[in-house]
Write a protein that holds these residues in place. Sequence first.
Motif, mmCIF file in Angstrom:
data_model
loop_
_atom_site.group_PDB
_atom_site.id
_atom_site.type_symbol
_atom_site.label_atom_id
_atom_site.label_comp_id
_atom_site.label_asym_id
_atom_site.label_seq_id
_atom_site.Cartn_x
_atom_site.Cartn_y
_atom_site.Cartn_z
ATOM 1 N N PRO A 1 15.480 13.396 -32.152
ATOM 2 C CA PRO A 1 14.222 13.772 -31.473
ATOM 3 C C PRO A 1 14.381 15.064 -30.682
ATOM 4 C CG PRO A 1 14.671 11.439 -31.182
ATOM 5 C CD PRO A 1 15.902 12.031 -31.814
ATOM 6 N N PRO A 2 13.395 15.953 -30.746
ATOM 7 C CA PRO A 2 13.473 17.235 -30.038
ATOM 8 C C PRO A 2 12.939 17.113 -28.610
ATOM 9 C CG PRO A 2 11.497 17.170 -31.354
ATOM 10 C CD PRO A 2 12.203 15.855 -31.597
ATOM 11 N N ALA A 3 13.180 18.137 -27.834
ATOM 12 C CA ALA A 3 12.451 18.324 -26.583
ATOM 13 C C ALA A 3 11.101 18.942 -26.945
ATOM 14 C CB ALA A 3 13.219 19.244 -25.644
ATOM 15 N N VAL A 4 10.030 18.402 -26.364
ATOM 16 C CA VAL A 4 8.678 18.814 -26.744
ATOM 17 C C VAL A 4 8.053 19.607 -25.606
ATOM 18 C CG1 VAL A 4 6.396 18.028 -27.462
ATOM 19 C CG2 VAL A 4 8.442 16.768 -28.202
ATOM 20 N N ASP A 5 7.650 20.826 -25.902
ATOM 21 C CA ASP A 5 6.952 21.670 -24.929
ATOM 22 C C ASP A 5 5.575 22.030 -25.472
ATOM 23 O OD1 ASP A 5 9.117 21.807 -23.128
ATOM 24 O OD2 ASP A 5 10.048 23.411 -24.310
ATOM 25 N N THR A 6 4.654 22.347 -24.573
ATOM 26 C CA THR A 6 3.305 22.771 -24.989
ATOM 27 C C THR A 6 2.922 24.041 -24.243
ATOM 28 O OG1 THR A 6 2.268 21.357 -23.311
ATOM 29 C CG2 THR A 6 2.532 20.431 -25.514
ATOM 30 N N GLN A 7 2.078 24.820 -24.896
ATOM 31 C CA GLN A 7 1.476 26.018 -24.295
ATOM 32 C C GLN A 7 2.529 27.006 -23.791
ATOM 33 O OE1 GLN A 7 -2.082 26.764 -24.140
ATOM 34 N NE2 GLN A 7 -1.829 25.234 -25.756
ATOM 35 N N ASP A 8 3.526 27.292 -24.630
ATOM 36 C CA ASP A 8 4.524 28.318 -24.300
ATOM 37 C C ASP A 8 3.956 29.703 -24.599
ATOM 38 O OD1 ASP A 8 6.317 26.413 -23.542
ATOM 39 O OD2 ASP A 8 7.505 26.485 -25.386
#
Length: 383
Positions: free
Chosen positions: A62-69
């Motif tokens: 599972p990845p680290a999930v980021d939004t709105q970069d």
Amino acid sequence: MARREEGLLGRFYRYATHANVPREAFLEAALAAALEHPEVWRRFVAKVGWGTIDGWAHVAEPPAVDTQDEVVGGRTDITLRWHGHAPIVLELKIHEPPLAPQVETYLATAHVAAVAKHVTHLPVRHHAEYRWLGVVAWQRFRELDWPGAPLVLRQLHHLIDTLGVSMPRIHLHALSGMLASWDAWNTFDGWSLHASRLVAGAWSPAGLALVTRNKRQPPIEQKHARYAYLLWCNPWSWDVQLGAYAGLYVGRPATPTLVEGLPDLLLTLHVNPASAVAKALEADPQFGAAITTWLGRGSDATREVSPVDSKWEFVRVRASVLSLLAAENQQQTFNDWFRARAAELVADGIIARVSAAASGTPVPASVAGVDPAEGPPDPQDAG
């Protein structure tokens, strides 16, 4: 419990209380929360096959999930990161995929995949370091299901259904049904056109004058789970969009048809729920009394007011087409149903109150004066 999953309802509330929030934002929040769930991620990555790409074994974790970069030239929707490896950017769209230049902007720093309703080829230029992974249909996430699937995934499924962004898989019975029903569509087109004229004729003496199709209007509409003709008030107003639909209803996720597998006969009054006409009706006690009378009629049809699947269809009546199968004269039975439903709306006072609300609302000069011969503009994406 994952961080995004915990805050999902709060994020939705913030979106709902701010103007001009695109629908993609809700999908972004729900999808990011689902992808943070380890089991959802493992099943998703196995489904799309990214782990089979040479040198990509790390994506099984599972990845680290980021939004709105923020990136040069734009802002990403969802970014998936693994320590020591290139990230993957997911660009989300409701209907059509993003354009190739937008994809190429993100390819400068990451692998890129799009998520959209429709899967189409994009002429994305090759990048030496990063890979264009193509378009993943929302339906792939909708099909991602198993006994005991986590709540965060089931919530995403409901949102996908509500927004109508998935294209269900085609099965054998659907393909055979296309052939079997080929003549039926044209038949119901002709019947619905005639029924719309019957409705307009019944409502005009009660004060609600609606324009029906002629040779210069587009053909029968096939949007919002309706196969129906639009009757509209002239002059047409984009602010109000007052009119009616007569034809068939094929079911929405929140409101299926009355008999599974069969469409419903449909007659519905339609208005922008934020319009002055809608507000006038809400405040009109006579309209409320008329609605109460109408809802109290017999069980020969299903009568609905502002149904959960569409506040635009503020008065709606349906019945299954099953009744047509045993009818000796099917077209006459079809016409009689619409004639009776139109008449009861007049008899109970609903049409008179709608007419009064419409006549008390001035039409803005910028949207007035539509020629009845031309028909209204194609109605906006309303329910």
